[in-house]
Design a protein around this motif. Structure first.
Motif, PDB file in Angstrom:
ATOM      1  N   PRO A 125       0.395  35.064   7.820  1.00 43.27           N
ATOM      2  CA  PRO A 125      -0.102  34.251   6.701  1.00 43.27           C
ATOM      3  C   PRO A 125      -0.341  35.058   5.432  1.00 43.27           C
ATOM      4  O   PRO A 125      -0.091  34.570   4.329  1.00 43.27           O
ATOM      5  N   CYS A 126      -0.817  36.292   5.577  1.00 51.40           N
ATOM      6  CA  CYS A 126      -1.086  37.108   4.388  1.00 51.40           C
ATOM      7  C   CYS A 126       0.208  37.445   3.638  1.00 51.40           C
ATOM      8  O   CYS A 126       0.251  37.405   2.394  1.00 51.40           O
ATOM      9  N   VAL A 127       1.267  37.770   4.369  1.00 55.91           N
ATOM     10  CA  VAL A 127       2.543  38.088   3.724  1.00 55.91           C
ATOM     11  C   VAL A 127       3.160  36.830   3.122  1.00 55.91           C
ATOM     12  O   VAL A 127       3.664  36.841   1.987  1.00 55.91           O
ATOM     13  N   ALA A 128       3.125  35.727   3.850  1.00 54.51           N
ATOM     14  CA  ALA A 128       3.676  34.470   3.331  1.00 54.51           C
ATOM     15  C   ALA A 128       2.914  34.014   2.094  1.00 54.51           C
ATOM     16  O   ALA A 128       3.516  33.498   1.136  1.00 54.51           O
ATOM     17  N   ALA A 129       1.602  34.200   2.089  1.00 46.15           N
ATOM     18  CA  ALA A 129       0.809  33.834   0.912  1.00 46.15           C
ATOM     19  C   ALA A 129       1.218  34.667  -0.296  1.00 46.15           C
ATOM     20  O   ALA A 129       1.297  34.165  -1.426  1.00 46.15           O
ATOM     21  N   MET A 160       0.374  28.021  10.161  1.00 45.84           N
ATOM     22  CA  MET A 160       0.071  29.262   9.455  1.00 45.84           C
ATOM     23  C   MET A 160       0.845  29.363   8.146  1.00 45.84           C
ATOM     24  O   MET A 160       0.308  29.794   7.120  1.00 45.84           O
ATOM     25  N   MET A 161       2.112  28.970   8.158  1.00 43.66           N
ATOM     26  CA  MET A 161       2.922  29.083   6.958  1.00 43.66           C
ATOM     27  C   MET A 161       2.501  28.078   5.885  1.00 43.66           C
ATOM     28  O   MET A 161       2.451  28.399   4.688  1.00 43.66           O
ATOM     29  N   GLY A 162       2.195  26.841   6.293  1.00 43.30           N
ATOM     30  CA  GLY A 162       1.711  25.867   5.325  1.00 43.30           C
ATOM     31  C   GLY A 162       0.396  26.299   4.707  1.00 43.30           C
ATOM     32  O   GLY A 162       0.181  26.190   3.488  1.00 43.30           O
ATOM     33  N   TYR A 163      -0.485  26.797   5.542  1.00 44.29           N
ATOM     34  CA  TYR A 163      -1.770  27.311   5.074  1.00 44.29           C
ATOM     35  C   TYR A 163      -1.563  28.469   4.103  1.00 44.29           C
ATOM     36  O   TYR A 163      -2.192  28.537   3.024  1.00 44.29           O
ATOM     37  N   ALA A 164      -0.666  29.383   4.441  1.00 51.07           N
ATOM     38  CA  ALA A 164      -0.398  30.539   3.588  1.00 51.07           C
ATOM     39  C   ALA A 164       0.123  30.111   2.221  1.00 51.07           C
ATOM     40  O   ALA A 164      -0.286  30.658   1.188  1.00 51.07           O
ATOM     41  N   ALA A 165       1.032  29.131   2.190  1.00 52.86           N
ATOM     42  CA  ALA A 165       1.560  28.659   0.910  1.00 52.86           C
ATOM     43  C   ALA A 165       0.449  28.098   0.037  1.00 52.86           C
ATOM     44  O   ALA A 165       0.433  28.298  -1.179  1.00 52.86           O
ATOM     45  N   SER A 166      -0.502  27.410   0.649  1.00 54.44           N
ATOM     46  CA  SER A 166      -1.596  26.840  -0.132  1.00 54.44           C
ATOM     47  C   SER A 166      -2.502  27.937  -0.686  1.00 54.44           C
ATOM     48  O   SER A 166      -2.983  27.844  -1.821  1.00 54.44           O
ATOM     49  N   VAL A 167      -2.736  28.992   0.086  1.00 53.78           N
ATOM     50  CA  VAL A 167      -3.581  30.095  -0.381  1.00 53.78           C
ATOM     51  C   VAL A 167      -2.897  30.849  -1.523  1.00 53.78           C
ATOM     52  O   VAL A 167      -3.496  31.135  -2.566  1.00 53.78           O
ATOM     53  N   GLY A 168      -1.617  31.200  -1.343  1.00 55.10           N
ATOM     54  CA  GLY A 168      -0.883  31.883  -2.395  1.00 55.10           C
ATOM     55  C   GLY A 168      -0.768  31.045  -3.652  1.00 55.10           C
ATOM     56  O   GLY A 168      -0.858  31.552  -4.776  1.00 55.10           O
ATOM     57  N   SER A 169      -0.598  29.741  -3.458  1.00 49.69           N
ATOM     58  CA  SER A 169      -0.497  28.827  -4.585  1.00 49.69           C
ATOM     59  C   SER A 169      -1.800  28.779  -5.374  1.00 49.69           C
ATOM     60  O   SER A 169      -1.797  28.797  -6.611  1.00 49.69           O
ATOM     61  N   ARG A 170      -2.906  28.727  -4.666  1.00 55.02           N
ATOM     62  CA  ARG A 170      -4.203  28.668  -5.341  1.00 55.02           C
ATOM     63  C   ARG A 170      -4.431  29.934  -6.182  1.00 55.02           C
ATOM     64  O   ARG A 170      -4.965  29.883  -7.288  1.00 55.02           O
ATOM     65  N   ALA A 171      -3.996  31.074  -5.652  1.00 51.32           N
ATOM     66  CA  ALA A 171      -4.111  32.317  -6.403  1.00 51.32           C
ATOM     67  C   ALA A 171      -3.248  32.269  -7.663  1.00 51.32           C
ATOM     68  O   ALA A 171      -3.664  32.729  -8.734  1.00 51.32           O
ATOM     69  N   ALA A 172      -2.056  31.703  -7.550  1.00 53.76           N
ATOM     70  CA  ALA A 172      -1.167  31.603  -8.709  1.00 53.76           C
ATOM     71  C   ALA A 172      -1.703  30.625  -9.748  1.00 53.76           C
ATOM     72  O   ALA A 172      -1.533  30.842 -10.958  1.00 53.76           O
ATOM     73  N   ARG A 173      -2.348  29.555  -9.291  1.00 50.90           N
ATOM     74  CA  ARG A 173      -2.900  28.588 -10.239  1.00 50.90           C
ATOM     75  C   ARG A 173      -3.986  29.210 -11.107  1.00 50.90           C
ATOM     76  O   ARG A 173      -4.174  28.826 -12.262  1.00 50.90           O
ATOM     77  N   LYS A 174      -4.696  30.167 -10.562  1.00 46.46           N
ATOM     78  CA  LYS A 174      -5.720  30.850 -11.356  1.00 46.46           C
ATOM     79  C   LYS A 174      -5.106  31.628 -12.511  1.00 46.46           C
ATOM     80  O   LYS A 174      -5.794  31.964 -13.474  1.00 46.46           O
ATOM     81  N   GLU A 175      -3.797  31.896 -12.406  1.00 45.57           N
ATOM     82  CA  GLU A 175      -3.095  32.616 -13.462  1.00 45.57           C
ATOM     83  C   GLU A 175      -2.201  31.689 -14.279  1.00 45.57           C
ATOM     84  O   GLU A 175      -1.329  32.140 -15.002  1.00 45.57           O
ATOM     85  N   GLY A 176      -2.423  30.376 -14.143  1.00 48.49           N
ATOM     86  CA  GLY A 176      -1.746  29.416 -14.995  1.00 48.49           C
ATOM     87  C   GLY A 176      -0.539  28.724 -14.423  1.00 48.49           C
ATOM     88  O   GLY A 176       0.087  27.894 -15.106  1.00 48.49           O
ATOM     89  N   ALA A 177      -0.162  29.009 -13.195  1.00 45.34           N
ATOM     90  CA  ALA A 177       1.005  28.369 -12.586  1.00 45.34           C
ATOM     91  C   ALA A 177       0.627  27.025 -11.977  1.00 45.34           C
ATOM     92  O   ALA A 177      -0.519  26.806 -11.589  1.00 45.34           O
ATOM     93  N   LYS A 178       1.600  26.124 -11.877  1.00 47.69           N
ATOM     94  CA  LYS A 178       1.373  24.855 -11.188  1.00 47.69           C
ATOM     95  C   LYS A 178       1.265  25.068  -9.679  1.00 47.69           C
ATOM     96  O   LYS A 178       0.451  24.452  -9.006  1.00 47.69           O
ATOM     97  N   GLY A 179       2.146  25.923  -9.143  1.00 42.14           N
ATOM     98  CA  GLY A 179       2.085  26.247  -7.729  1.00 42.14           C
ATOM     99  C   GLY A 179       2.546  25.127  -6.822  1.00 42.14           C
ATOM    100  O   GLY A 179       3.205  24.168  -7.235  1.00 42.14           O
ATOM    101  N   PHE A 180       2.182  25.250  -5.545  1.00 39.75           N
ATOM    102  CA  PHE A 180       2.589  24.285  -4.530  1.00 39.75           C
ATOM    103  C   PHE A 180       1.666  23.070  -4.574  1.00 39.75           C
ATOM    104  O   PHE A 180       0.443  23.200  -4.495  1.00 39.75           O
ATOM    105  N   VAL A 181       2.261  21.899  -4.689  1.00 37.40           N
ATOM    106  CA  VAL A 181       1.482  20.669  -4.819  1.00 37.40           C
ATOM    107  C   VAL A 181       1.484  19.839  -3.543  1.00 37.40           C
ATOM    108  O   VAL A 181       0.790  18.827  -3.451  1.00 37.40           O
ATOM    109  N   GLY A 182       2.282  20.217  -2.566  1.00 40.17           N
ATOM    110  CA  GLY A 182       2.346  19.454  -1.331  1.00 40.17           C
ATOM    111  C   GLY A 182       3.344  20.067  -0.382  1.00 40.17           C
ATOM    112  O   GLY A 182       3.946  21.106  -0.659  1.00 40.17           O
TER     113      GLY A 182
END
Length: 401
Positions: A125-129, A160-182
Motif C-alpha cells: 500500500p505504501c508504494v502504491a500510494a 489494499m490497492m484501492g486504499y493506497a490510491a485514496s491515500v496517495g490521492s489525498r496527499a496530492a490534493r493537498k498540493e492542488g491536484a484533483k486526484g482520484f475521485v472514485g
C-alpha cells in the motif's frame, strides 16, 4: 460528471468500513512464517518479554499504514493484549527510503506470529500510494478513477490497492491536484467518499449491441439520469462513433453530460492518424513537446499507437470542429507515472484518467521490513540497523489497546 472526493481532513479509513476480522490465532499461525511460531513457543516457555518493532520500506513511499494498524488493533482486542502504536509519519506523508514508518510495542509471544502478516499489509500500500500520488501530481487538473481491481490477486490485494490510491490521492490534493475521485467497484468505493463504483459500459456491451451508437442508446434508456460515457474504439472508428453519439444526443453533449473514452490498444493508431499526422497534431497544439530529444518510450506516449497525446488532441480537435466543445474525454490504457508525465508535457486535453497502473510494477520494491529494537526497554538491534535505535530514542510511544 466528476463526483466529490472525501472531505479534507478525513482519512480513507474514516470513510470506509474497515476490515474487522482479526483472524483466529490458528489462522494467523498457518499464514505466518514457521520460525515466528517457533519463536512464540520458546518465549512462552522461557518467559514473556515486551518488545518494540521498527517497520520500514527500503524505498521512498507515502505512508499508508492505516489498514495494517486497524488489523493489528483488531487482533490485539480479540486476543486480549495491549499494543503501543507510534506512527512516526502521519498517513499520507512522504517517507524517505529506510525511514521507520512506525514503532509497535507489545508482548513478544503475541507479536512474533504477526510479523509476516503485518509486513504484507504495509509495503505494497505504501508504494502504491506513492505511485498514485505522483500520477495525480503529474496531471493535477485531471480527475482519476481507480481501475485496479481486475489486476489484483484477490480481494485482499484489491482492498489494499484501492486504499493506497485514496491515500496517495489525498496527499496530492493537498498540493492542488484533483486526484482520484472514485473507483470501479462498490466494495472499495468508500475509500473515495463514494457509495458505489463508477463506470458505464465495457467493450462487451458494444459487441452485444452491434454498434457503438446502439450501445449508447441502450445505456441511456436504462440509466437516463447518468452521464453518458461511451467507449469509442471497439470498431476502430473513434472519431466517427464519438460524433455519431454526440449527434444522437445533442442536448446531453451541450450540457457536458457525454464523455468519450479512448482505450485504443497499442497495435494501431486512432482513426484518422498515422505517424506523420500524429506529429502534425502536436505541432499544431503544443510544438515544443516534440522539438526536443525524446526517448523511444516517450515518443510512443506522445505520437505512437494507442492512446497517445496526439490521439487525445486529435479527438478534442474533431469534437470542437463539430461543435461539441463541452464533451469530455476520458482516457485509459497504460496510464502509469511516465505516461502521465508525457501527457502533462504535451498539455493533453484530457478530463479523466482511468487507471490501475499505480499497482507496483516491481513487486520487490514493496517488501517491508521489521526489526525489534528494544527488549523490555533495553535497546538492542542487529548490526547494520543501528539507525533504527536513533529514531527510537527520539520518539515517545502512546499505548493503544
Amino acid at each position: 460528471m466528476t463526483p466529490p472526493g472525501p472531505e479534507e481532513g478525513r482519512t480513507a479509513l474514516d470513510a470506509a468500513t474497515c476490515p474487522d476480522l482479526a483472524l483466529t490465532p490458528e489462522e494467523i499461525g498457518a499464514r505466518t512464517d514457521a520460525y515466528f511460531n517457533r519463536t512464540q513457543a520458546i518465549v512462552q516457555h522461557f518467559g514473556e518479554c515486551r518488545v518494540t518493532y521498527a517497520l520500514f520500506v527500503r524505498r521512498p513511499v507515502i505512508a499508508a499504514h492505516g489498514l495494517m494498524v486497524t488489523w493489528l488493533g483488531n487482533v490485539a482486542r480479540e486476543q486480549g493484549f495491549e499494543v503501543g502504536i507510534e506512527r512516526v509519519f502521519p498517513e499520507g506523508s512522504w517517507v524517505g527510503a529506510g525511514e521507520p514508518l512506525l514503532y509497535l510495542t507489545g508482548p513478544f509471544s503475541r507479536m512474533a506470529p504477526l510479523e509476516t502478516l503485518l509486513l504484507q499489509k504495509l509495503g505494497a500500500p505504501c508504494v502504491a500510494a506513492h505511485n498514485a500520488y505522483q500520477m495525480a501530481l503529474a496531471l493535477p487538473d485531471a480527475a482519476f478513477m481507480a481501475m485496479e481491481a481486475r489486476h489484483c490477486a484477490g480481494f485482499e490485494m484489491q482492498e489494499m490497492m484501492g486504499y493506497a490510491a485514496s491515500v496517495g490521492s489525498r496527499a496530492a490534493r493537498k498540493e492542488g491536484a484533483k486526484g482520484f475521485v472514485g473507483c470501479a467497484n462498490d466494495a472499495t468505493a468508500a475509500f473515495f467518499g463514494q457509495t458505489r463504483g463508477l463506470g458505464t459500459m465495457p467493450h462487451a456491451l458494444i459487441g452485444y449491441a452491434g454498434s457503438t451508437l446502439r450501445a449508447a442508446e441502450m445505456y441511456h434508456e436504462v440509466y437516463p439520469q447518468d452521464p453518458l460515457v461511451v467507449l469509442v474504439d471497439y470498431f476502430g472508428q473513434e472519431i466517427t462513433d464519438a460524433l455519431a453519439v454526440c449527434r444522437r444526443f445533442p442536448d446531453l453533449a451541450a450540457q457536458g453530460r457525454i464523455s468519450v473514452r479512448l482505450d485504443t490498444h497499442g497495435g494501431r493508431f486512432i482513426e484518422g492518424l498515422d505517424p506523420q499526422s500524429s506529429y502534425g497534431v502536436l505541432e499544431r497544439h503544443t510544438p515544443g513537446t516534440i522539438r526536443r530529444y525524446r526517448s523511444d518510450h516517450e515518443l510512443k506516449d506522445l505520437v505512437g499507437t494507442g492512446v497517445s497525446a496526439a490521439a487525445i488532441w486529435w479527438m478534442r480537435e474533431c469534437l470542437n470542429a463539430a461543435g461539441f466543445t463541452e464533451v469530455k474525454i476520458i482516457v485509459s490504457s497504460g496510464f502509469g507515472i511516465e505516461k502521465c508525465m508525457a501527457m502533462r508535457d504535451a498539455h493533453a486535453p484530457l478530463d479523466v484518467v482511468g487507471t490501475g497502473s499505480f499497482i507496483p510494477a516491481k513487486w520487490s520494491e514493496t517488501y517491508a521490513t521489521a526489526d525489534i529494537v528494544a527488549y523490555d526497554g533495553v535497546e538492542r538491534v542487529k548490526i547494520g540497523r543501528e539507525f533504527l535505535l536513533q529514531k527510537a530514542r527520539s520518539k515517545t510511544r502512546e499505548p493503544r489497546s
